[in-house]
Design an enzyme around this catalytic site. Structure first.
Site, mmCIF file in Angstrom:
data_model
loop_
_atom_site.group_PDB
_atom_site.id
_atom_site.type_symbol
_atom_site.label_atom_id
_atom_site.label_comp_id
_atom_site.label_asym_id
_atom_site.label_seq_id
_atom_site.Cartn_x
_atom_site.Cartn_y
_atom_site.Cartn_z
ATOM 1 N N GLU A 116 0.842 -1.193 0.000
ATOM 2 C CA GLU A 116 0.000 0.000 0.000
ATOM 3 C C GLU A 116 0.876 1.241 0.000
ATOM 4 O O GLU A 116 2.081 1.158 0.251
ATOM 5 C CB GLU A 116 -0.911 -0.013 1.232
ATOM 6 N N HIS A 239 -9.655 10.361 3.095
ATOM 7 C CA HIS A 239 -9.551 9.498 1.916
ATOM 8 C C HIS A 239 -10.021 10.338 0.737
ATOM 9 O O HIS A 239 -11.071 10.988 0.823
ATOM 10 C CB HIS A 239 -10.431 8.254 2.084
ATOM 11 N N ARG A 285 -2.169 10.116 -1.367
ATOM 12 C CA ARG A 285 -3.542 10.414 -0.924
ATOM 13 C C ARG A 285 -3.777 11.859 -0.473
ATOM 14 O O ARG A 285 -4.749 12.483 -0.853
ATOM 15 C CB ARG A 285 -3.867 9.546 0.294
ATOM 16 N N HIS A 346 -11.362 10.019 7.321
ATOM 17 C CA HIS A 346 -11.136 8.573 7.314
ATOM 18 C C HIS A 346 -10.548 8.070 8.629
ATOM 19 O O HIS A 346 -10.972 7.060 9.156
ATOM 20 C CB HIS A 346 -10.188 8.270 6.157
ATOM 21 N N ARG A 381 -0.808 8.859 9.258
ATOM 22 C CA ARG A 381 -0.762 7.411 9.485
ATOM 23 C C ARG A 381 -0.293 6.672 8.240
ATOM 24 O O ARG A 381 -0.774 6.924 7.131
ATOM 25 C CB ARG A 381 -2.171 6.929 9.849
HETATM 26 C C1 LIG Z 1 -13.584 2.095 5.470
HETATM 27 C C2 LIG Z 1 -12.398 1.879 6.375
HETATM 28 C C3 LIG Z 1 -11.342 1.103 5.943
HETATM 29 C C4 LIG Z 1 -10.215 0.892 6.786
HETATM 30 N N1 LIG Z 1 -9.204 0.070 6.371
HETATM 31 C C5 LIG Z 1 -8.167 -0.177 7.226
HETATM 32 C C6 LIG Z 1 -7.155 -1.124 6.886
HETATM 33 O O1 LIG Z 1 -7.209 -1.740 5.833
HETATM 34 N N2 LIG Z 1 -6.131 -1.311 7.772
HETATM 35 C C7 LIG Z 1 -6.040 -0.652 8.966
HETATM 36 O O2 LIG Z 1 -5.081 -0.856 9.716
HETATM 37 N N3 LIG Z 1 -7.000 0.236 9.305
HETATM 38 C C8 LIG Z 1 -8.056 0.466 8.488
HETATM 39 N N4 LIG Z 1 -9.029 1.351 8.863
HETATM 40 C C9 LIG Z 1 -8.957 1.937 10.205
HETATM 41 C C10 LIG Z 1 -9.306 0.868 11.250
HETATM 42 O O3 LIG Z 1 -10.410 0.121 10.776
HETATM 43 C C11 LIG Z 1 -9.641 1.476 12.589
HETATM 44 O O4 LIG Z 1 -8.663 2.383 12.969
HETATM 45 C C12 LIG Z 1 -9.758 0.386 13.665
HETATM 46 O O5 LIG Z 1 -10.643 -0.610 13.236
HETATM 47 C C13 LIG Z 1 -10.225 0.995 14.968
HETATM 48 O O6 LIG Z 1 -10.500 -0.040 15.873
HETATM 49 P P1 LIG Z 1 -11.045 0.326 17.318
HETATM 50 O O7 LIG Z 1 -11.306 -0.959 18.004
HETATM 51 O O8 LIG Z 1 -10.150 1.308 17.949
HETATM 52 O O9 LIG Z 1 -12.424 1.104 17.037
HETATM 53 P P2 LIG Z 1 -13.745 0.584 16.310
HETATM 54 O O10 LIG Z 1 -13.494 -0.622 15.508
HETATM 55 O O11 LIG Z 1 -14.334 1.748 15.596
HETATM 56 O O12 LIG Z 1 -14.697 0.196 17.523
HETATM 57 C C14 LIG Z 1 -15.228 1.183 18.364
HETATM 58 C C15 LIG Z 1 -16.298 0.561 19.223
HETATM 59 O O13 LIG Z 1 -16.670 1.469 20.268
HETATM 60 C C16 LIG Z 1 -18.088 1.543 20.352
HETATM 61 N N5 LIG Z 1 -18.431 2.859 20.940
HETATM 62 C C17 LIG Z 1 -18.129 4.086 20.473
HETATM 63 N N6 LIG Z 1 -18.594 5.026 21.320
HETATM 64 C C18 LIG Z 1 -19.202 4.371 22.344
HETATM 65 C C19 LIG Z 1 -19.897 4.786 23.522
HETATM 66 N N7 LIG Z 1 -20.075 6.089 23.831
HETATM 67 N N8 LIG Z 1 -20.394 3.833 24.358
HETATM 68 C C20 LIG Z 1 -20.252 2.504 24.061
HETATM 69 N N9 LIG Z 1 -19.610 2.066 22.942
HETATM 70 C C21 LIG Z 1 -19.094 2.985 22.104
HETATM 71 C C22 LIG Z 1 -18.542 1.352 18.925
HETATM 72 O O14 LIG Z 1 -19.896 1.013 18.882
HETATM 73 C C23 LIG Z 1 -17.581 0.236 18.487
HETATM 74 O O15 LIG Z 1 -18.041 -0.998 18.960
HETATM 75 C C24 LIG Z 1 -10.155 1.540 8.051
HETATM 76 C C25 LIG Z 1 -11.230 2.330 8.469
HETATM 77 C C26 LIG Z 1 -12.345 2.491 7.651
HETATM 78 C C27 LIG Z 1 -13.480 3.321 8.149
#
Ligand SMILES: Cc1cc2nc3c(=O)[nH]c(=O)nc-3n(C[C@H](O)[C@H](O)[C@H](O)COP(=O)(O)OP(=O)(O)OC[C@H]3O[C@@H](n4cnc5c(N)ncnc54)[C@H](O)[C@@H]3O)c2cc1C
Length: 535
Positions: A116, A239, A285, A346, A381
């Site tokens: 990437e 993005h 990007r 993003h 990032r």
């Molecule tokens: C379209 C897209 C493509 C991506 N592709 C990549 C990739 O290929 N590789 C990569 O490394 N990263 C990628 N990313 C980024 C990556 O997906 C995220 O940074 C990562 O998944 C974040 O994980 P997390 O567990 O921190 O948060 P999340 O997976 O967002 O989980 C957050 C959780 O907290 C909960 N929550 C939020 N607020 C509250 C609240 N007040 N009370 C209770 N629960 C709450 C939500 O409901 C959810 O369950 C991508 C992101 C997107 C949007």
């Protein structure tokens, strides 16, 4: 008021929250609150995969260098080294949990490694283009099988409960949280020895975003209100090409479409990328996103377009089945029509200041995943480093927390009932909706990809007025998830504006016409004073 008791309270069920829960489960009772359905998360949408050194011709030194280059001088090198070199072990663990990465003989590693932008080697492990969905499935299955883990859906954390807020202890330890049960509308409390915020990013603060609806920056706003230090909020990764259609929420048009020859054009079909970079459509990007933004701002057009009409329908259907089909559903035939696109928020590089072990400045409060700012990403990032960060930090956090005693007297902490005050049922939903749009439009128009002092000042005036109005609304009416999220996006908006205002240079993802150059010394932006008005 109902009070739930647990040893570890984890907020969020994405990769960071679920991995944290699995690691903590052998040491005590874990309660996971998630604000919608359990799989609703950014994690579920991740397409590319997880960056990790696996190929024989790759090395930690190269992955570290690529990360530091992307981060534009602001990464914490020790953190980068720790996270990058811990990768392979965490990947093996994920495989043991049941995740199958795509394989091929080519890399010498057995894996089909993707390459990437910004990576000098092939090092992105993936499970097709649904890596995130597979991760969610595997981790949810495992969490479900653990006796010590309870996942509560539709449970939205409102605010943290700290000892200084309770008036018990000047130390400001975290002892739990108030939570809105979205189904019953009731507020309950959770009392816990340790709280882990793993609530993800905040793309919804902007009008256009690739993030799902849950991404309203709640964790950052909640932690800020409780007195946590917030770092580097000005660095928002955009993005360049999200489908522009009122009903096509957060659909990305992959860079691969430009890779197959799509041109970026204006409404009249005139290409414009050469004006900005000799690499044209294949510039990095942030440069492409900035060029689209500039064309939109100077022409007043609501979007720009991708033109790949020189490719046959057969080719497009074969090469981009999902993108072709999704566009078609929204009335756009890629083989015949221009595809309307806008850049979209993003990824949040900044967040709650935390160590790789999740520790924040509030004792017993930890932050993990996108909600945290560890110093890995610096000012920009490197693609696919975020899932890696979540895995490593969840592991390190659990290692640290399991040996820690619960805060003195936490079990006796008298948690006051939730005070609805003079709340009455709101019949003014329109006000909430209007303010939602106003915050997101304000951030998009004035605090987006290209910034100026004037735009930031204007944004700050508006956001401060809105925050005042929202606070009044919050006090006057019965709580709903919409009002809570509105309060959070407005708080996060102010944090972004303040951070952007204090950076008098252009670095990484922060680009301002008033200070186009780099300052000689790279410094983090830290906001350490809480906004007031906690709970
Ligand atoms: C379209 C897209 C493509 C991506 N592709 C990549 C990739 O290929 N590789 C990569 O490394 N990263 C990628 N990313 C980024 C990556 O997906 C995220 O940074 C990562 O998944 C974040 O994980 P997390 O567990 O921190 O948060 P999340 O997976 O967002 O989980 C957050 C959780 O907290 C909960 N929550 C939020 N607020 C509250 C609240 N007040 N009370 C209770 N629960 C709450 C939500 O409901 C959810 O369950 C991508 C992101 C997107 C949007």
């Amino acid at each position: 008021m109902k009070i739930l008791e647990c040893d570890y309270f984890v907020v969020g069920s994405g990769i960071a929250g679920l991995m944290s829960a699995l690691k903590l489960a052998p040491h005590g009772r874990v309660l996971v609150a998630t604000k919608k359905d359990r799989a609703d998360s950014n994690t579920n949408y991740a397409q590319g995969g997880i960056a990790c050194v696996m190929a024989s011709e790759d090395s930690f030194a190269e992955h570290i260098r690529d990360t530091l280059v992307a981060g534009a001088g602001l990464c914490d090198e020790a953190v980068v080294r720790q996270i990058v070199s811990a990768g392979p072990e965490r990947i093996r663990e994920l495989e043991q949990l049941g995740l199958a990465f795509a394989e091929s003989g080519g890399s010498g590693s057995g894996y089909d490694l993707g390459k990437e932008g910004g990576h000098s080697r092939r090092r992105v492990l993936h499970a097709g283009d649904i890596t995130g969905r597979r991760i969610e499935e595997v981790l949810l299955d495992r969490a479900h099988a653990e006796r010590n883990i309870t996942v509560v859906e539709h449970a939205m954390v409102i605010d943290l409960i700290t000892t200084s807020w309770l008036g018990q202890d000047a130390d400001n330890r975290c002892v739990g949280a108030y939570v809105l049960d979205r189904i019953s509308g009731e507020v309950l409390a959770v009392r816990a020895a340790h709280v882990v915020l793993a609530s993800g990013g905040g793309g919804k603060v902007y009008l256009y975003t690739s993030n799902p609806d849950i991404a309203t920056g709640d964790g950052v706003a909640i932690a800020w209100r409780a007195g946590a230090r917030i770092r580097d909020m000005e660095f928002i990764q955009f993005h360049p090409t999200c489908l522009y259609h009122p009903e096509a929420k957060s659909f990305l048009i992959s860079e691969a479409v430009r890779g197959e020859g799509a041109r970026l054009v204006d409404r009249q079909g005139r290409p414009f990328m050469e004006k900005y970079d000799v690499r044209g459509e294949l510039a990095p990007r942030d440069i492409v996103a900035r060029a689209i933004d500039r064309e939109m701002k100077t022409s007043g057009a609501p979007c720009m377009y991708l033109d790949i009409r020189h490719r046959s329908k057969e080719f497009l259907v074969e090469r981009f089945p999902t993108i072709y089909e999704t566009c078609r559903r929204f009335g756009v035939d890629m083989a015949r029509d221009l595809v309307p696109v806008v850049p979209a928020a993003h990824y949040f590089c900044g967040g709650i200041e935390a160590g790789v072990d999740g520790a924040t400045n509030i004792p017993n409060l930890f932050a993990c995943g996108e909600v945290a700012c560890t110093g890995l990403h610096g000012a920009n990032r490197l693609a696919s480093n975020s899932l890696l960060e979540a895995l490593v930090c969840a592991h390190e956090m659990a290692g640290r927390v399991q040996g820690m005693p619960p805060p003195a007297g936490y079990a006796k902490a008298k948690i006051p009932d939730w005070e609805p005050g003079h709340a009455v049922s709101s019949d003014e939903e329109i006000v909430v909706e209007h303010n939602w749009n106003e915050v997101r439009t304000c951030l998009w128009d004035y605090v987006g990809i290209v910034r100026t002092n004037k735009r930031l000042e204007r944004a700050m005036r508006r956001i401060r007025n809105l925050r005042q109005e929202i606070r009044q609304y919050y006090l006057d009416y019965l709580l709903t998830a919409d009002i809570l999220e509105l309060r959070n996006i407005a708080d996060v908006g102010e944090l972004i504006i303040r951070s952007a205002e204090s950076r008098k240079e252009s670095r990484g993802l922060h680009y301002t016409l008033d200070y186009p150059n780099l300052l000689p010394e790279a410094r983090d932006t830290v906001i350490a004073d809480p906004p007031g008005g906690h709970i």
